[in-house]
Motif scaffolding. Structure first.
Motif: not given
Ligand code: SAM
Length: 269
Positions: A198-219
Protein backbone atom coordinates in the motif's frame (compact mmCIF):
# COMPACT_ATOMS: atom_id res chain seq x y z
CA UNK A 1 2.97 -6.54 8.39
CA UNK A 2 4.81 -5.59 11.58
CA UNK A 3 6.26 -2.49 9.84
CA UNK A 4 2.84 -1.20 8.75
CA UNK A 5 2.28 2.04 10.71
CA UNK A 6 -0.82 1.51 12.84
CA UNK A 7 -2.16 5.01 12.27
CA UNK A 8 -2.19 4.30 8.52
CA UNK A 9 -3.45 0.72 8.80
CA UNK A 10 -6.51 1.42 10.99
CA UNK A 11 -8.41 3.90 8.80
CA UNK A 12 -7.96 1.80 5.62
CA UNK A 13 -8.59 -1.76 6.80
CA UNK A 14 -12.09 -1.38 8.17
CA UNK A 15 -13.27 -4.95 7.76
CA UNK A 16 -15.80 -6.72 5.59
CA UNK A 17 -19.45 -5.59 5.60
CA UNK A 18 -21.40 -7.78 8.02
CA UNK A 19 -18.40 -9.15 9.89
CA UNK A 20 -18.99 -7.35 13.18
CA UNK A 21 -22.68 -8.39 13.27
CA UNK A 22 -21.63 -11.94 12.47
CA UNK A 23 -19.12 -12.14 15.34
CA UNK A 24 -21.63 -10.54 17.69
CA UNK A 25 -24.08 -13.34 16.81
CA UNK A 26 -21.41 -16.02 17.12
CA UNK A 27 -20.34 -14.74 20.55
CA UNK A 28 -23.81 -13.91 21.90
CA UNK A 29 -24.10 -15.38 25.38
CA UNK A 30 -20.57 -16.77 25.43
CA UNK A 31 -18.84 -16.47 28.78
CA UNK A 32 -15.43 -15.77 27.26
CA UNK A 33 -13.94 -14.95 23.87
CA UNK A 34 -10.34 -14.90 22.67
CA UNK A 35 -9.60 -12.99 19.46
CA UNK A 36 -6.35 -13.87 17.71
CA UNK A 37 -4.92 -11.05 15.60
CA UNK A 38 -7.18 -8.49 17.26
CA UNK A 39 -5.29 -5.53 15.79
CA UNK A 40 -6.61 -2.25 17.15
CA UNK A 41 -9.72 -3.96 18.52
CA UNK A 42 -12.09 -3.22 15.63
CA UNK A 43 -14.05 -6.44 16.31
CA UNK A 44 -13.06 -7.10 19.92
CA UNK A 45 -14.63 -3.99 21.46
CA UNK A 46 -17.88 -4.61 19.55
CA UNK A 47 -18.28 -7.85 21.50
CA UNK A 48 -18.61 -6.11 24.87
CA UNK A 49 -22.38 -6.28 24.77
CA UNK A 50 -22.50 -9.81 23.32
CA UNK A 51 -20.68 -11.72 26.05
CA UNK A 52 -22.22 -12.86 29.32
CA UNK A 53 -19.30 -13.53 31.60
CA UNK A 54 -19.73 -15.84 34.52
CA UNK A 55 -18.15 -14.81 37.85
CA UNK A 56 -15.02 -16.86 37.07
CA UNK A 57 -14.58 -15.13 33.70
CA UNK A 58 -13.07 -11.94 35.06
CA UNK A 59 -11.76 -10.82 31.70
CA UNK A 60 -14.31 -12.17 29.28
CA UNK A 61 -12.72 -10.65 26.18
CA UNK A 62 -9.06 -11.24 25.42
CA UNK A 63 -7.39 -9.86 22.32
CA UNK A 64 -3.95 -11.08 21.26
CA UNK A 65 -1.75 -9.50 18.60
CA UNK A 66 1.93 -9.20 17.76
CA UNK A 67 1.80 -5.66 16.30
CA UNK A 68 2.94 -3.15 18.93
CA UNK A 69 1.41 -0.13 17.17
CA UNK A 70 -2.01 -1.69 16.66
CA UNK A 71 -2.01 -2.96 20.25
CA UNK A 72 -1.16 0.56 21.42
CA UNK A 73 -4.24 1.87 19.56
CA UNK A 74 -6.32 -0.90 21.16
CA UNK A 75 -4.94 0.10 24.58
CA UNK A 76 -6.01 3.71 23.98
CA UNK A 77 -9.55 2.53 23.23
CA UNK A 78 -9.44 0.25 26.26
CA UNK A 79 -8.39 3.13 28.52
CA UNK A 80 -11.36 5.19 27.28
CA UNK A 81 -13.96 2.57 28.27
CA UNK A 82 -16.10 2.99 31.37
CA UNK A 83 -14.49 1.00 34.23
CA UNK A 84 -17.14 -1.76 34.27
CA UNK A 85 -16.52 -2.46 30.58
CA UNK A 86 -12.75 -2.01 30.77
CA UNK A 87 -12.67 -4.71 33.45
CA UNK A 88 -14.00 -7.21 30.91
CA UNK A 89 -11.15 -6.74 28.43
CA UNK A 90 -7.54 -7.85 28.38
CA UNK A 91 -5.05 -7.11 25.61
CA UNK A 92 -2.07 -9.41 25.20
CA UNK A 93 1.09 -9.00 23.13
CA UNK A 94 1.76 -12.40 21.65
CA UNK A 95 2.18 -14.64 18.65
CA UNK A 96 -0.86 -16.64 17.59
CA UNK A 97 1.46 -19.55 16.71
CA UNK A 98 2.78 -19.91 20.25
CA UNK A 99 0.81 -18.58 23.18
CA UNK A 100 -0.22 -19.91 26.52
CA UNK A 101 -2.75 -17.88 28.46
CA UNK A 102 -3.41 -20.41 31.20
CA UNK A 103 -7.16 -20.44 30.67
CA UNK A 104 -9.81 -21.65 28.24
CA UNK A 105 -12.48 -19.83 26.26
CA UNK A 106 -15.96 -20.52 24.89
CA UNK A 107 -15.03 -18.97 21.58
CA UNK A 108 -11.75 -18.38 19.79
CA UNK A 109 -12.22 -16.10 16.80
CA UNK A 110 -9.80 -15.18 14.00
CA UNK A 111 -11.56 -12.48 11.94
CA UNK A 112 -10.64 -10.75 8.70
CA UNK A 113 -8.07 -13.07 7.11
CA UNK A 114 -5.65 -12.92 10.04
CA UNK A 115 -5.01 -16.64 9.56
CA UNK A 116 -3.58 -15.80 6.13
CA UNK A 117 -0.82 -13.82 7.86
CA UNK A 118 0.64 -17.23 8.72
CA UNK A 119 2.78 -18.15 5.74
CA UNK A 120 3.11 -21.94 6.00
CA UNK A 121 1.06 -24.99 6.92
CA UNK A 122 3.36 -25.46 9.93
CA UNK A 123 2.50 -22.01 11.22
CA UNK A 124 -1.24 -22.58 10.72
CA UNK A 125 -1.04 -25.94 12.48
CA UNK A 126 0.94 -24.41 15.36
CA UNK A 127 -1.77 -21.77 15.72
CA UNK A 128 -4.58 -24.35 15.60
CA UNK A 129 -2.79 -26.45 18.25
CA UNK A 130 -2.74 -23.38 20.51
CA UNK A 131 -6.42 -22.73 19.79
CA UNK A 132 -7.24 -26.29 20.74
CA UNK A 133 -5.49 -25.92 24.09
CA UNK A 134 -7.46 -22.73 24.79
CA UNK A 135 -10.98 -23.95 23.97
CA UNK A 136 -13.35 -25.15 26.64
CA UNK A 137 -15.23 -28.40 26.08
CA UNK A 138 -18.14 -27.43 23.83
CA UNK A 139 -16.27 -24.34 22.68
CA UNK A 140 -15.87 -23.24 19.11
CA UNK A 141 -13.30 -21.72 16.77
CA UNK A 142 -14.76 -19.25 14.27
CA UNK A 143 -12.80 -17.52 11.52
CA UNK A 144 -13.21 -15.72 8.25
CA UNK A 145 -10.90 -14.91 5.39
CA UNK A 146 -11.17 -13.82 1.80
CA UNK A 147 -11.98 -16.53 -0.73
CA UNK A 148 -9.27 -16.72 -3.36
CA UNK A 149 -10.81 -19.58 -5.37
CA UNK A 150 -11.99 -17.50 -8.33
CA UNK A 151 -8.70 -15.77 -9.10
CA UNK A 152 -6.59 -18.77 -8.05
CA UNK A 153 -8.43 -20.98 -10.54
CA UNK A 154 -9.06 -18.53 -13.34
CA UNK A 155 -6.25 -15.97 -13.46
CA UNK A 156 -2.61 -16.28 -14.44
CA UNK A 157 0.05 -14.38 -12.45
CA UNK A 158 0.98 -12.54 -15.69
CA UNK A 159 -2.61 -11.19 -15.82
CA UNK A 160 -1.60 -9.01 -12.88
CA UNK A 161 1.13 -6.44 -13.27
CA UNK A 162 3.47 -6.36 -10.26
CA UNK A 163 3.98 -2.62 -10.50
CA UNK A 164 0.50 -1.39 -11.44
CA UNK A 165 -0.78 0.87 -8.67
CA UNK A 166 -4.54 0.88 -8.16
CA UNK A 167 -6.33 3.48 -6.07
CA UNK A 168 -8.04 1.63 -3.21
CA UNK A 169 -9.15 4.45 -0.95
CA UNK A 170 -8.68 7.81 0.68
CA UNK A 171 -8.06 8.05 4.39
CA UNK A 172 -7.68 10.70 7.03
CA UNK A 173 -5.48 9.85 10.00
CA UNK A 174 -6.38 10.74 13.59
CA UNK A 175 -3.95 13.66 13.42
CA UNK A 176 -5.74 15.05 10.35
CA UNK A 177 -3.47 14.04 7.46
CA UNK A 178 -5.26 13.14 4.20
CA UNK A 179 -3.87 10.36 2.01
CA UNK A 180 -4.75 8.68 -1.25
CA UNK A 181 -3.95 4.98 -0.93
CA UNK A 182 -2.79 2.92 -3.88
CA UNK A 183 -2.12 -0.80 -3.91
CA UNK A 184 0.08 -3.09 -5.96
CA UNK A 185 0.39 -6.83 -5.49
CA UNK A 186 2.85 -9.55 -6.26
CA UNK A 187 1.18 -12.94 -6.59
CA UNK A 188 3.01 -16.26 -6.59
CA UNK A 189 0.27 -18.69 -7.45
CA UNK A 190 2.16 -21.93 -6.74
CA UNK A 191 2.88 -20.76 -3.21
CA UNK A 192 -0.54 -19.10 -2.84
CA UNK A 193 1.47 -16.11 -1.69
CA UNK A 194 0.48 -12.48 -2.16
CA UNK A 195 2.52 -9.46 -1.16
CA UNK A 196 0.19 -6.47 -1.05
CA UNK A 197 1.95 -3.12 -0.92
CA UNK A 198 0.00 0.00 0.00
CA UNK A 199 1.35 3.40 -0.99
CA UNK A 200 0.01 6.36 1.02
CA UNK A 201 0.39 9.69 -0.80
CA UNK A 202 -0.53 13.16 0.41
CA UNK A 203 -0.36 14.70 -3.06
CA UNK A 204 0.66 13.96 -6.66
CA UNK A 205 4.30 14.91 -6.01
CA UNK A 206 4.53 12.82 -2.86
CA UNK A 207 6.60 9.62 -3.30
CA UNK A 208 4.54 8.25 -0.44
CA UNK A 209 4.83 5.93 2.51
CA UNK A 210 4.84 2.22 1.69
CA UNK A 211 3.50 -0.57 3.88
CA UNK A 212 3.21 -4.27 3.09
CA UNK A 213 1.02 -7.20 4.05
CA UNK A 214 2.52 -10.57 3.13
CA UNK A 215 -0.13 -13.29 3.08
CA UNK A 216 -0.66 -16.88 2.10
CA UNK A 217 -4.21 -17.74 1.19
CA UNK A 218 -5.84 -21.11 1.74
CA UNK A 219 -8.63 -22.60 -0.34
CA UNK A 220 -11.61 -24.05 1.51
CA UNK A 221 -10.55 -27.69 1.14
CA UNK A 222 -7.04 -26.84 2.39
CA UNK A 223 -8.40 -25.00 5.40
CA UNK A 224 -10.70 -27.90 6.23
CA UNK A 225 -7.82 -30.37 5.84
CA UNK A 226 -5.59 -28.34 8.20
CA UNK A 227 -8.43 -28.08 10.71
CA UNK A 228 -8.88 -31.86 10.58
CA UNK A 229 -5.13 -32.41 11.00
CA UNK A 230 -5.25 -30.24 14.12
CA UNK A 231 -8.11 -32.30 15.56
CA UNK A 232 -11.04 -30.07 14.59
CA UNK A 233 -14.15 -30.86 12.60
CA UNK A 234 -15.97 -28.20 10.64
CA UNK A 235 -19.24 -27.32 12.32
CA UNK A 236 -20.44 -24.89 9.62
CA UNK A 237 -18.93 -23.31 6.52
CA UNK A 238 -20.27 -20.62 4.23
CA UNK A 239 -19.14 -18.28 1.51
CA UNK A 240 -20.19 -15.11 3.31
CA UNK A 241 -21.62 -13.72 6.54
CA UNK A 242 -25.21 -14.38 5.40
CA UNK A 243 -24.70 -18.11 4.80
CA UNK A 244 -23.80 -17.89 1.10
CA UNK A 245 -22.73 -21.03 -0.78
CA UNK A 246 -19.11 -22.12 -0.53
CA UNK A 247 -18.58 -22.29 -4.29
CA UNK A 248 -15.88 -20.61 -6.39
CA UNK A 249 -17.97 -17.44 -6.58
CA UNK A 250 -17.88 -17.02 -2.80
CA UNK A 251 -16.23 -13.85 -1.52
CA UNK A 252 -15.44 -15.12 1.97
CA UNK A 253 -14.55 -18.30 3.75
CA UNK A 254 -16.55 -18.27 6.97
CA UNK A 255 -15.85 -21.35 9.04
CA UNK A 256 -16.68 -22.57 12.50
CA UNK A 257 -15.05 -25.68 13.92
CA UNK A 258 -15.20 -27.73 17.07
CA UNK A 259 -12.74 -30.14 18.60
CA UNK A 260 -13.21 -33.55 16.95
CA UNK A 261 -16.07 -35.50 18.48
CA UNK A 262 -17.37 -32.43 20.29
CA UNK A 263 -20.48 -30.40 19.63
CA UNK A 264 -20.76 -26.66 19.91
CA UNK A 265 -22.91 -25.45 22.78
CA UNK A 266 -25.21 -22.44 22.33
CA UNK A 267 -23.79 -21.79 18.87
CA UNK A 268 -25.84 -19.77 16.42
CA UNK A 269 -23.66 -20.51 13.39
C1 SAM B 1 -5.83 -8.43 8.68
S1 SAM B 1 -5.45 -7.89 10.29
C2 SAM B 1 -6.98 -8.14 11.15
C3 SAM B 1 -7.12 -7.31 12.39
C4 SAM B 1 -8.46 -7.44 13.13
N1 SAM B 1 -8.74 -8.82 13.49
C5 SAM B 1 -9.61 -6.88 12.30
O1 SAM B 1 -10.50 -7.65 11.97
O2 SAM B 1 -9.61 -5.70 12.01
C6 SAM B 1 -4.40 -9.19 10.86
C7 SAM B 1 -3.92 -9.03 12.27
O3 SAM B 1 -3.22 -10.20 12.65
C8 SAM B 1 -2.05 -9.80 13.34
N2 SAM B 1 -1.07 -10.89 13.23
C9 SAM B 1 -0.44 -11.32 12.13
N3 SAM B 1 0.37 -12.34 12.41
C10 SAM B 1 0.25 -12.57 13.74
C11 SAM B 1 0.83 -13.49 14.64
N4 SAM B 1 1.70 -14.42 14.24
N5 SAM B 1 0.46 -13.44 15.94
C12 SAM B 1 -0.42 -12.50 16.38
N6 SAM B 1 -1.00 -11.60 15.58
C13 SAM B 1 -0.67 -11.63 14.27
C14 SAM B 1 -1.62 -8.52 12.68
O4 SAM B 1 -0.75 -7.76 13.51
C15 SAM B 1 -2.97 -7.86 12.44
O5 SAM B 1 -3.37 -7.10 13.54
Amino acid sequence: MSDYPAELYAPLHTGTPGDVDFYQRVCAGAGSVLELGCGHGRVLFELLTAVHPSPEDQQALVGLDCHDGLLALARERHAALPPEQAALVSLVAGDMRSFSLGRRFDRVIIPHSSLFCLLSDEDVLACLACVRRHLRPGGMLVLDAYCAAAFHNECEPEDLSDDELVLVGRVTTEDGRDFSVLERSVWRREEQFILSTYVYRQGPEDSGIEACIPQRYLLMHQLESLLNSAGFVVHAASGGFAGEATDDEAEQLVVSAVIGGGTAENASV
